[in-house]
Scaffold this motif. Structure first.
Motif, PDB file in Angstrom:
ATOM      1  N   VAL A   1       0.837  -1.203   0.000  1.00  0.00           N
ATOM      2  CA  VAL A   1       0.000   0.000   0.000  1.00  0.00           C
ATOM      3  C   VAL A   1       0.870   1.251   0.000  1.00  0.00           C
ATOM      4  CG1 VAL A   1      -1.636   1.317   1.368  1.00  0.00           C
ATOM      5  CG2 VAL A   1      -1.944  -1.131   1.108  1.00  0.00           C
TER       6      VAL A   1
ATOM      7  N   SER B   1       1.291   4.117  -2.898  1.00  0.00           N
ATOM      8  CA  SER B   1       0.946   5.516  -2.683  1.00  0.00           C
ATOM      9  C   SER B   1       2.095   6.430  -3.099  1.00  0.00           C
ATOM     10  CB  SER B   1       0.571   5.761  -1.223  1.00  0.00           C
ATOM     11  OG  SER B   1       1.731   5.865  -0.448  1.00  0.00           O
TER      12      SER B   1
ATOM     13  N   MET C   1     -13.300  -7.954  -2.510  1.00  0.00           N
ATOM     14  CA  MET C   1     -13.082  -7.031  -1.396  1.00  0.00           C
ATOM     15  C   MET C   1     -14.098  -5.895  -1.387  1.00  0.00           C
ATOM     16  SD  MET C   1      -8.986  -6.685  -1.387  1.00  0.00           S
ATOM     17  CE  MET C   1      -8.785  -5.625   0.003  1.00  0.00           C
ATOM     18  N   LEU C   2     -14.446  -5.417  -2.570  1.00  0.00           N
ATOM     19  CA  LEU C   2     -15.382  -4.303  -2.659  1.00  0.00           C
ATOM     20  C   LEU C   2     -16.830  -4.748  -2.660  1.00  0.00           C
ATOM     21  CD1 LEU C   2     -12.772  -2.728  -3.719  1.00  0.00           C
ATOM     22  CD2 LEU C   2     -14.467  -1.299  -4.854  1.00  0.00           C
ATOM     23  N   ASN C   3     -17.030  -6.069  -2.615  1.00  0.00           N
ATOM     24  CA  ASN C   3     -18.365  -6.630  -2.750  1.00  0.00           C
ATOM     25  C   ASN C   3     -19.023  -6.169  -4.045  1.00  0.00           C
ATOM     26  OD1 ASN C   3     -20.603  -8.125  -2.184  1.00  0.00           O
ATOM     27  ND2 ASN C   3     -21.521  -6.594  -0.834  1.00  0.00           N
ATOM     28  N   GLN C   4     -18.301  -6.388  -5.119  1.00  0.00           N
ATOM     29  CA  GLN C   4     -18.876  -6.113  -6.435  1.00  0.00           C
ATOM     30  C   GLN C   4     -18.879  -7.400  -7.235  1.00  0.00           C
ATOM     31  OE1 GLN C   4     -17.149  -2.795  -8.386  1.00  0.00           O
ATOM     32  NE2 GLN C   4     -18.002  -1.417  -6.853  1.00  0.00           N
ATOM     33  N   VAL C   5     -19.616  -7.378  -8.330  1.00  0.00           N
ATOM     34  CA  VAL C   5     -19.702  -8.566  -9.177  1.00  0.00           C
ATOM     35  C   VAL C   5     -18.327  -8.853  -9.763  1.00  0.00           C
ATOM     36  CG1 VAL C   5     -20.709  -9.483 -11.269  1.00  0.00           C
ATOM     37  CG2 VAL C   5     -22.104  -8.151  -9.705  1.00  0.00           C
TER      38      VAL C   5
ATOM     39  N   LYS D   1     -22.912  -8.386 -19.624  1.00  0.00           N
ATOM     40  CA  LYS D   1     -23.679  -7.304 -19.012  1.00  0.00           C
ATOM     41  C   LYS D   1     -24.926  -7.081 -19.849  1.00  0.00           C
ATOM     42  CE  LYS D   1     -20.623  -5.852 -15.931  1.00  0.00           C
ATOM     43  NZ  LYS D   1     -19.223  -5.665 -16.235  1.00  0.00           N
TER      44      LYS D   1
ATOM     45  N   LYS E   1     -21.621 -12.435  -4.864  1.00  0.00           N
ATOM     46  CA  LYS E   1     -21.821 -11.060  -4.399  1.00  0.00           C
ATOM     47  C   LYS E   1     -22.941 -11.033  -3.360  1.00  0.00           C
ATOM     48  CE  LYS E   1     -23.171  -6.440  -5.637  1.00  0.00           C
ATOM     49  NZ  LYS E   1     -24.248  -6.418  -4.654  1.00  0.00           N
TER      50      LYS E   1
ATOM     51  N   PHE F   1     -22.009 -12.266   0.067  1.00  0.00           N
ATOM     52  CA  PHE F   1     -21.167 -11.346   0.817  1.00  0.00           C
ATOM     53  C   PHE F   1     -21.835  -9.985   1.054  1.00  0.00           C
ATOM     54  CE2 PHE F   1     -17.067 -13.677  -0.453  1.00  0.00           C
ATOM     55  CZ  PHE F   1     -17.070 -14.358   0.748  1.00  0.00           C
ATOM     56  N   ASP F   2     -23.141  -9.924   0.860  1.00  0.00           N
ATOM     57  CA  ASP F   2     -23.855  -8.652   1.005  1.00  0.00           C
ATOM     58  C   ASP F   2     -24.131  -8.258   2.455  1.00  0.00           C
ATOM     59  OD1 ASP F   2     -23.972  -7.682  -1.482  1.00  0.00           O
ATOM     60  OD2 ASP F   2     -26.027  -8.273  -1.925  1.00  0.00           O
TER      61      ASP F   2
ATOM     62  N   ASP G   1     -22.514  -6.947   4.822  1.00  0.00           N
ATOM     63  CA  ASP G   1     -22.099  -5.610   5.279  1.00  0.00           C
ATOM     64  C   ASP G   1     -22.180  -4.587   4.141  1.00  0.00           C
ATOM     65  OD1 ASP G   1     -19.995  -6.615   3.824  1.00  0.00           O
ATOM     66  OD2 ASP G   1     -18.443  -5.788   5.132  1.00  0.00           O
ATOM     67  N   LYS G   2     -23.132  -4.791   3.266  1.00  0.00           N
ATOM     68  CA  LYS G   2     -23.308  -3.876   2.138  1.00  0.00           C
ATOM     69  C   LYS G   2     -23.781  -2.511   2.659  1.00  0.00           C
ATOM     70  CE  LYS G   2     -27.000  -4.345  -0.473  1.00  0.00           C
ATOM     71  NZ  LYS G   2     -27.896  -5.006  -1.445  1.00  0.00           N
TER      72      LYS G   2
ATOM     73  N   GLU H   1     -22.395   1.711  -3.900  1.00  0.00           N
ATOM     74  CA  GLU H   1     -22.673   0.594  -3.013  1.00  0.00           C
ATOM     75  C   GLU H   1     -21.390  -0.203  -2.855  1.00  0.00           C
ATOM     76  OE1 GLU H   1     -26.269  -1.867  -4.026  1.00  0.00           O
ATOM     77  OE2 GLU H   1     -24.731  -3.399  -3.948  1.00  0.00           O
TER      78      GLU H   1
ATOM     79  N   ALA I   1     -18.870  -2.815   0.164  1.00  0.00           N
ATOM     80  CA  ALA I   1     -18.796  -3.512   1.443  1.00  0.00           C
ATOM     81  C   ALA I   1     -18.334  -2.531   2.504  1.00  0.00           C
ATOM     82  CB  ALA I   1     -17.813  -4.674   1.342  1.00  0.00           C
TER      83      ALA I   1
ATOM     84  N   PHE J   1     -14.756  -2.470   3.265  1.00  0.00           N
ATOM     85  CA  PHE J   1     -13.880  -1.756   2.344  1.00  0.00           C
ATOM     86  C   PHE J   1     -13.814  -0.277   2.707  1.00  0.00           C
ATOM     87  CE2 PHE J   1     -12.720   0.334  -1.665  1.00  0.00           C
ATOM     88  CZ  PHE J   1     -11.501  -0.290  -1.862  1.00  0.00           C
TER      89      PHE J   1
ATOM     90  N   ILE K   1     -11.315  -0.026   5.321  1.00  0.00           N
ATOM     91  CA  ILE K   1      -9.906  -0.098   4.910  1.00  0.00           C
ATOM     92  C   ILE K   1      -9.490   1.218   4.268  1.00  0.00           C
ATOM     93  CG2 ILE K   1      -9.917  -1.074   2.561  1.00  0.00           C
ATOM     94  CD1 ILE K   1      -7.735  -2.947   3.445  1.00  0.00           C
TER      95      ILE K   1
ATOM     96  N   PHE L   1      -6.331   3.453   5.379  1.00  0.00           N
ATOM     97  CA  PHE L   1      -5.340   4.025   4.460  1.00  0.00           C
ATOM     98  C   PHE L   1      -5.118   5.485   4.803  1.00  0.00           C
ATOM     99  CE2 PHE L   1      -6.421   0.889   0.808  1.00  0.00           C
ATOM    100  CZ  PHE L   1      -5.605  -0.060   1.398  1.00  0.00           C
TER     101      PHE L   1
ATOM    102  N   LEU M   1      -2.882   6.131   7.521  1.00  0.00           N
ATOM    103  CA  LEU M   1      -1.479   5.900   7.174  1.00  0.00           C
ATOM    104  C   LEU M   1      -0.931   7.033   6.316  1.00  0.00           C
ATOM    105  CD1 LEU M   1      -1.578   2.183   6.023  1.00  0.00           C
ATOM    106  CD2 LEU M   1      -0.241   3.052   7.906  1.00  0.00           C
TER     107      LEU M   1
ATOM    108  N   VAL N   1      -2.125   7.716   3.454  1.00  0.00           N
ATOM    109  CA  VAL N   1      -2.229   7.284   2.059  1.00  0.00           C
ATOM    110  C   VAL N   1      -3.589   7.761   1.568  1.00  0.00           C
ATOM    111  CG1 VAL N   1      -2.436   5.284   0.548  1.00  0.00           C
ATOM    112  CG2 VAL N   1      -0.738   5.291   2.358  1.00  0.00           C
TER     113      VAL N   1
ATOM    114  N   GLN O   1     -12.252   6.821  -8.171  1.00  0.00           N
ATOM    115  CA  GLN O   1     -12.683   7.399  -9.441  1.00  0.00           C
ATOM    116  C   GLN O   1     -13.891   6.621  -9.906  1.00  0.00           C
ATOM    117  OE1 GLN O   1      -9.296   7.357 -12.033  1.00  0.00           O
ATOM    118  NE2 GLN O   1      -8.463   9.218 -11.110  1.00  0.00           N
TER     119      GLN O   1
ATOM    120  N   MET P   1     -21.347   1.668 -14.308  1.00  0.00           N
ATOM    121  CA  MET P   1     -21.128   0.251 -14.560  1.00  0.00           C
ATOM    122  C   MET P   1     -21.589  -0.152 -15.958  1.00  0.00           C
ATOM    123  SD  MET P   1     -22.000  -1.747 -11.104  1.00  0.00           S
ATOM    124  CE  MET P   1     -22.156  -3.383 -11.770  1.00  0.00           C
TER     125      MET P   1
END
Lengths: 376, 600
Positions: A337, A341, A357-361, A370, B529, B532-533, B535-536, B573, B575, B578, B581, B585, B588, B590, B595, B599
C-alpha cells in the motif's frame, strides 16, 4: 491425404495433425479421413475452455486438492540404491517457489552409444564425479619437528582415477600458495616457504588439502549408473549442466537437471517451462495422483511468461499483479500500500480479488456478460 | 571408569559400575536410601544416571530374586487379614517403584508363569499397566490399542451420577443421567473404583444390523419406546450468576425489578417472572429472553456536567436473561455474598433432555455414534421370543476398527442378562469366550449370539440371523441441544458491520476463503456477491476528490468535507469493510481516491 489435412491446418493445432499422420494408415480413403477429421474437430472444439471460466482458480484447486492427500516429506529412491530425491509436498513447494538452493539437486545423464549399452560406463561415471584430494590419499599428518605436512597417497584409488603422483603434486602446487611441494619416498611433503608457519596454520592447511579439487566435474558429488528401460543412464547427485552437456559421450538432447533456474540460464526459458511441467508431473505421478496436465501447464506458463522464471511467491509472480489491492491481500499488505501511494498507483479493479473485497460482481463466469435495458 | 550423574549433574566416577548400581538398589530396598530414587546403568555410553528429582512418572513392581517373586503366599495371607499394608510392602523392599530410566535395566515378567531366573521384576497385576479408565474397558485385551484409548477417553465424557450432593451444588454446565445402571459386563476395576456408586451408563439390548440406511457412517438407531421408558434421559444444570458490583464514587449495582424509566428497559412481559426482590421464583418455566435476575447499574461516564442533566442520570438496565437458544425450569435460587461482601445471586436452571436425533452415544470400545433416527417401538425389528432392541448398531463399524471386544461384550451381556449374573471381563483375566458361548447354549440360545428376527414394518423374517445381545452404552455430554445453531438475520459487529461470530452471540456461519473459491470456480459471480452482502452499505462519494462525502439527513443535502457544497456527489454501493480499509489508508497518510464510472 496431405490435401485433406491441409484443409484443417487452420482449425487444428499442428501437433494434432501430426499425430493423425502418424496413426492413420497410409492407404486411408479420402472420405474416411475427412470423417475422422470432422470428429476430431468436434472433439477439439468441445474441449475448448469457455470464455469467463476461472481457469487459474480451477488449476489451483485441482493441484491443491490432491496435494492434501500427498504423503508429507517422502523420499523416493530413484534407481537401485543410495540416491534419494526429495519428493512429495516439499518438492512441489520447491518447484513452485523456484527456490535457489534445492535440497537434492540431481541430474539424469543420457549417453550416446556405445556408452548407453553399458560399455565402460563405470569408468565414465567416475570421470564425471568430482574428486577431491582427500579421496585419493591415505593419511595427512603434521610433522611438528620439521613443521611440514606429510601426505601419504592411496595408490589403489589413484589407479582407478588414473592419476599420477606428479599430477597431484602439480595440483597441490597451483592451488596452495606459500608451500613447496616435494616427493620423498611414498610421501608428498609440503614445506612452508620462507619463515616457519605457526602450528595453527599448519593444521588449517592440513584440512584444506583434503578439499582440493583433483578431477571430474565440479558440483557432482555422487554418480550412479542405472539401467533405464533398454539403455544405461547416469544419475547424479549435484548438478552442473553446462559442463556435462559439453562432454563427449553425453546425449545433450536428452540429459537434464532438476534445477529449473540452471536450465533456464543454460537452455533458455522454453526448456525451463517444460522442466517445471516435467518435475511437477513426476512428483504427482509418484504419489499415484491424477492431475490434468493443462493445470500444470497453466502454472508453468505463468511462472515463465515474463521470460524469466518466477516463483509463486510475493517476490515472484505475485509482485507482477497489476492490482494494488490484490497484491496487498497476499502477504505484507502495508508495504504494497505504501509503495503504491508513493508512485500514485491506480487500481482498475479488473480482477477477482479486488472485486470480492469491494463486494462487487467479479468479472468471471456469469459476472462477465452485461445486460442493459433502455428505458423507454 | 564410569561417570556418575546425579539429577543430570556430574558427581564423580566409579571403578565397578555394576557393583555400584547393585549397591544403591539394595540400600534403597533396605530403606537406607530414600525410596524416591532411581538409578540407570547405561552400558552403551558407560555412564550411571541417578534421579531423585520431582515429577517423574513411576510405577510399582514386585521385586523378583532368582526367578521367584519376593511376595509369597504368606504375605498375601497377611494382607488379607490386614496385618500388612501396601506401605509395609514398599518399605520392606518387596515392591518398588521404577521410573522410565530404571525400567531400561529391568526385565519385567507379565505373569508368574513367565518368570525366568533373568527376570528382575514382576507386574503387581496384569491390569496394573492400565489407568483407571482404560481398565474399565471390558475385554480390552481383544481390542486394537487405539480403540481402548478412545474407549477410555469416551468414558470421561459420559453422563452419570457425578456427585451425590448435586442438589446443593452450583456447578457450571453439568449433566445427570436419570436412571444409571451398573454394567452387566464388568472388570475388576469396576469393583476397585466402586463403580456402582457412580455409574454412568445403561445396559441396552443392541442389534447389529442396518435399518433403512439411517445408521450409515456410525449413526445409531434408537427405539422410541425405550426412550419413553427412560433410556438416556438426562438433566442439564447451569447456574446464572449476578453480582452487585461496586463502582467508583460509591455507586453500586442494584438487584431488583427495574423501573420503566431505566435505560434499556426490556418489556413488561420479560420481567413477569420476577418476584418483589427482583429474582425469579423456583420452578418457573422459562424460555429465551426471560429475565432471571433483574438488575440495574449506575450510569456510565458520570461527569460533573451530567449531574445537572436529567436525561443522562438514568440507571442502566443490566439484568440477567436466559441465553439464546436455552430453555428449562428454574431449579434453585441462592442469595449470598462474595469475597468483597457484595450481594451475589445465583439461579440454577434445570432442563430435561430426552435423547433426540443428533445426540452422541458410545459403547465402551470407542464405537461412538450419533442418533440417526428414532423409531417407533412397533416399527423396530423383533426376535422370535419378542425381544425388541433398544439400539441398532451398524455392522460397517466393525471390520476396519477391529473392536473384537465390542462383539464379545455383546454375547457376554446376553449371557449376563439371561443368566442373572455379572460377567467378568477384566483385561487379560476375563472369563473364556468358549465358556460364555456354552453357557448361552445351555440358556436355550444359539451359541454364537445370533437370532432369527423379523422386520418390524412388514413382519417378514429377515434372511440373515441377527447378532443381538446386551451392551453397556454411555450417553456422552455432547448433545445437539447445546450445539444446534442457524441464522438468517441477526446481530452484527459494531466496527465491521459484519455478523457476529459464535452460537452464543447468534452469529453467522462464515463463508471462508476456500468456500469463496468454489463460487469463483463455478463462475457464480452474482451469487457470490449476494452471499457477501451482509455488510453492504451505500456511501456518498465526492466526484471531485474521490473521498467519502457526507449526507446530512436533517437538512437533506450532501456535501464534501474537503471540496464543500459545490461538487457532484454520487452514491455508491460497497462492502462496509472496504470503507473501513479506506479509512485505515487515510490514517497511514495514504490518499485513497475513488474514481467513479458508470457500470453500464
Amino acid at each position: 491425404m496431405d490435401d485433406v489435412l491441409k484443409e484443417y491446418s487452420k482449425q487444428l493445432p499442428i501437433k494434432i495433425i501430426d499425430e493423425v499422420k502418424k496413426s492413420v494408415p497410409k492407404n486411408v480413403s479420402k472420405s474416411k479421413l475427412k470423417e475422422i477429421m470432422e470428429n476430431i474437430l468436434e472433439e477439439y472444439k468441445s474441449m475448448k475452455v469457455a470464455f469467463g471460466e476461472s481457469v487459474g482458480l480451477i488449476s489451483a484447486e485441482s493441484i491443491g486438492e490432491p496435494g492434501t492427500q500427498m504423503t508429507l516429506n517422502t523420499f523416493h529412491f530413484a534407481g537401485v540404491s543410495e540416491m534419494n530425491v526429495t519428493m512429495g509436498l516439499p518438492r512441489i513447494i520447491e518447484i513452485l517457489d523456484c527456490s535457489k538452493s534445492l535440497s537434492t539437486p540431481m541430474m539424469e545423464i543420457y549417453l550416446t552409444s556405445p556408452l548407453n549399452k553399458g560399455k565402460g560406463i563405470k569408468e565414465y561415471a567416475e570421470k564425471i564425479k568430482e574428486t577431491t584430494l582427500g579421496e585419493c590419499i591415505k593419511e595427512v599428518s603434521v610433522n611438528l619437528g620439521n613443521s611440514t605436512i606429510e601426505v601419504e597417497t592411496d595408490d589403489n584409488k589413484m589407479n582407478i582415477l588414473k592419476i599420477t603422483k606428479n599430477k597431484i603434486i602439480k595440483i597441490v602446487n597451483t592451488s596452495l600458495k606459500g608451500y613447496t611441494v616435494k616427493e620423498s619416498g611414498n610421501l608428498i611433503i609440503l614445506k612452508p616457504r620462507g619463515k616457519e608457519d605457526t602450528v595453527n596454520n599448519l593444521f588449517k592447511t592440513k584440512e584444506k588439502i583434503k578439499s582440493i579439487y583433483v578431477s571430474g566435474i565440479k558440483g557432482i558429488t555422487q554418480v550412479l549408473p542405472v539401467k533405464k528401460g533398454e539403455e544405461y543412464v547416469i544419475v547424479t547427485a549435484g548438478t552442473n549442466l553446462k559442463e556435462v552437456l559439453g562432454m563427449e559421450g553425453v546425449d545433450s538432447s536428452r540429459s537434464f537437471s532438476n534445477d529449473i533456474r540452471e536450465i533456464n540460464s543454460i537452455l533458455g526459458i522454453e526448456a525451463a517451462r517444460q522442466s517445471i511441467l516435467n518435475e511437477v508431473t513426476k512428483v504427482i505421478d509418484v504419489q499415484g495422483l491424477n492431475v490434468d496436465v493443462r493445470h500444470i501447464m497453466l502454472v508453468a506458463d505463468t511462472m515463465s511468461i515474463s521470460g524469466l522464471v518466477k516463483g509463486i511467491t510475493r517476490y515472484g509472480v505475485v509482485s507482477e499483479k497489476s492490482s494494488v489491492l490484490a497484491r496487498a491481500s497476499f502477504e505484507t499488505p502495508l508495504r504494497h500500500v505504501i509503495n503504491a501511494s508513493i508512485s500514485g498507483e491506480k487500481d482498475e479493479l479488473n480482477s477477482v480479488v479486488e472485486n470480492v473485497m469491494l463486494n462487487q460482481v467479479i468479472p468471471v463466469g456469469s459476472g462477465v456478460p452485461k445486460l442493459v435495458v433502455r428505458k423507454e | 571408569m564410569t561417570e556418575v550423574y546425579l539429577n543430570g549433574k556430574y558427581v564423580g566416577d566409579v571403578e565397578n559400575p555394576q557393583e555400584f548400581v547393585d549397591h544403591i538398589v539394595t540400600e534403597r530396598r533396605k530403606n537406607v536410601l530414600t525410596d524416591n530414587l532411581n538409578v540407570l546403568y547405561n552400558e552403551k555410553n558407560n555412564i550411571i544416571e541417578i534421579e531423585s528429582s520431582k515429577g517423574r512418572l513411576r510405577r510399582p513392581l514386585i521385586v523378583v530374586k532368582d526367578g521367584k517373586p519376593l511376595i509369597t503366599e504368606k504375605h498375601i495371607a497377611q494382607l488379607e487379614k490386614e496385618e500388612l499394608s501396601w506401605t509395609d510392602l514398599v518399605s520392606q523392599g518387596l515392591i518398588e517403584y521404577l521410573d522410565a530410566l530404571e525400567e531400561e535395566n529391568a526385565l519385567v515378567a507379565f505373569t508368574e508363569d513367565d518368570l525366568t531366573p533373568e527376570h528382575t521384576h514382576m507386574e503387581v497385576s496384569t491390569l496394573s499397566f492400565l489407568g483407571v479408565c482404560a481398565s474399565l474397558v471390558p475385554f480390552s485385551n481383544h481390542n486394537q490399542s487405539a480403540r481402548v484409548n478412545a474407549g477410555a477417553k469416551n468414558q470421561k465424557q459420559a453422563l452419570g451420577l457425578y456427585v451425590a450432593n448435586y442438589l446443593i451444588r452450583m456447578d457450571m454446565d453439568v449433566n445427570l443421567l436419570q436412571s444409571p445402571q451398573v454394567p452387566l459386563v464388568r472388570s475388576a476395576m469396576h469393583t476397585i473404583s466402586e463403580y456402582g456408586k457412580h455409574p454412568s451408563g445403561q445396559n441396552l439390548v443392541v442389534a447389529i444390523m442396518s435399518y433403512k440406511g439411517y445408521n450409515m457412517e456410525d449413526a445409531i438407531i434408537l427405539n422410541k419406546g425405550s426412550i419413553e421408558r427412560g433410556l438416556g434421559r438426562s438433566t442439564y444444570f447451569r447456574p446464572s450468576i449476578a453480582e452487585e458490583l461496586r463502582y467508583s464514587g460509591g455507586l453500586i449495582d442494584e438487584v431488583g425489578v427495574p423501573d420503566k424509566e431505566v435505560k434499556g428497559y426490556k418489556s413488561e412481559k420479560d420481567y413477569r417472572l420476577l418476584e418483589g426482590d427482583g429474582i425469579i421464583y423456583p420452578e418457573a418455566a422459562i424460555a429465551e429472553g426471560d429475565v432471571l435476575i433483574g438488575k440495574t447499574s449506575p450510569p456510565r461516564f458520570l461527569s460533573s456536567m451530567d449531574e445537572y442533566n436529567l436525561a443522562s442520570n438514568l440507571r442502566r438496565e443490566s439484568s440477567l436473561t436466559v441465553k439464546h437458544g436455552e430453555k428449562g425450569v428454574t431449579d434453585m435460587v441462592l442469595i449470598t455474598e462474595n469475597e468483597e461482601g457484595n450481594k451475589l445471586v445465583q439461579v440454577r436452571i434445570r432442563d430435561l433432555r430426552t435423547p433426540e436425533v443428533g445426540d452422541k452415544f458410545t459403547s465402551r470400545h470407542g464405537q461412538k455414534g450419533v442418533v440417526g433416527l428414532i423409531v417407533n417401538h412397533t416399527d423396530m425389528p423383533f426376535s422370535a421370543s419378542g425381544i425388541v432392541p433398544d439400539l441398532i448398531f451398524s455392522p460397517h463399524g466393525i471390520p476396519t476398527r477391529m473392536t473384537i471386544a465390542h462383539l464379545l461384550e455383546l454375547v457376554s451381556g446376553k449371557v449376563a442378562a439371561l443368566g442373572g449374573r455379572y460377567v467378568d471381563a477384566t483385561t487379560f483375566d476375563s472369563e473364556k469366550e468358549s465358556d460364555i458361548r456354552n453357557e448361552l447354549l445351555t440358556l436355550g440360545f444359539r451359541e454364537n449370539g445370533t437370532e432369527t428376527m423379523y422386520n418390524g414394518l412388514t413382519g417378514e423374517q429377515f434372511e440373515a440371523k441377527i447378532y443381538v445381545g446386551n451392551m453397556y452404552y454411555l450417553k456422552l455430554k455432547h448433545m445437539v441441544a447445546n450445539k444446534l445453531h442457524s441464522r438468517a438475520r441477526g446481530p452484527i459487529q459494531l466496527l465491521t458491520r459484519q455478523p457476529t461470530e459464535g452460537r452464543a452471540k447468534e452469529g453467522g456461519l462464515r463463508l471462508g476463503e476456500m468456500e469463496k473459491d468454489t463460487f469463483v470456480a463455478h463462475g457464480a459471480s452474482l451469487l457470490l456477491k449476494e452471499r457477501f452482502d451482509a455488510d453492504k452499505t451505500v456511501v456518498p462519494v465526492c466526484e471531485e476528490c474521490g473521498l467519502i462525502a457526507i449526507k446530512d439527513e436533517y437538512k437533506n443535502r450532501h456535501y464534501c468535507p474537503v471540496c464543500g457544497d459545490d461538487v457532484e456527489i454520487t452514491n455508491i454501493e460497497l462492502a462496509y469493510a472496504f470503507k473501513l480499509i479506506l479509512d485505515e489508508f487515510k490514517s497511514l497518510c495514504v490518499y485513497p481516491k475513488l474514481q467513479l464510472k458508470s457500470m453500464y
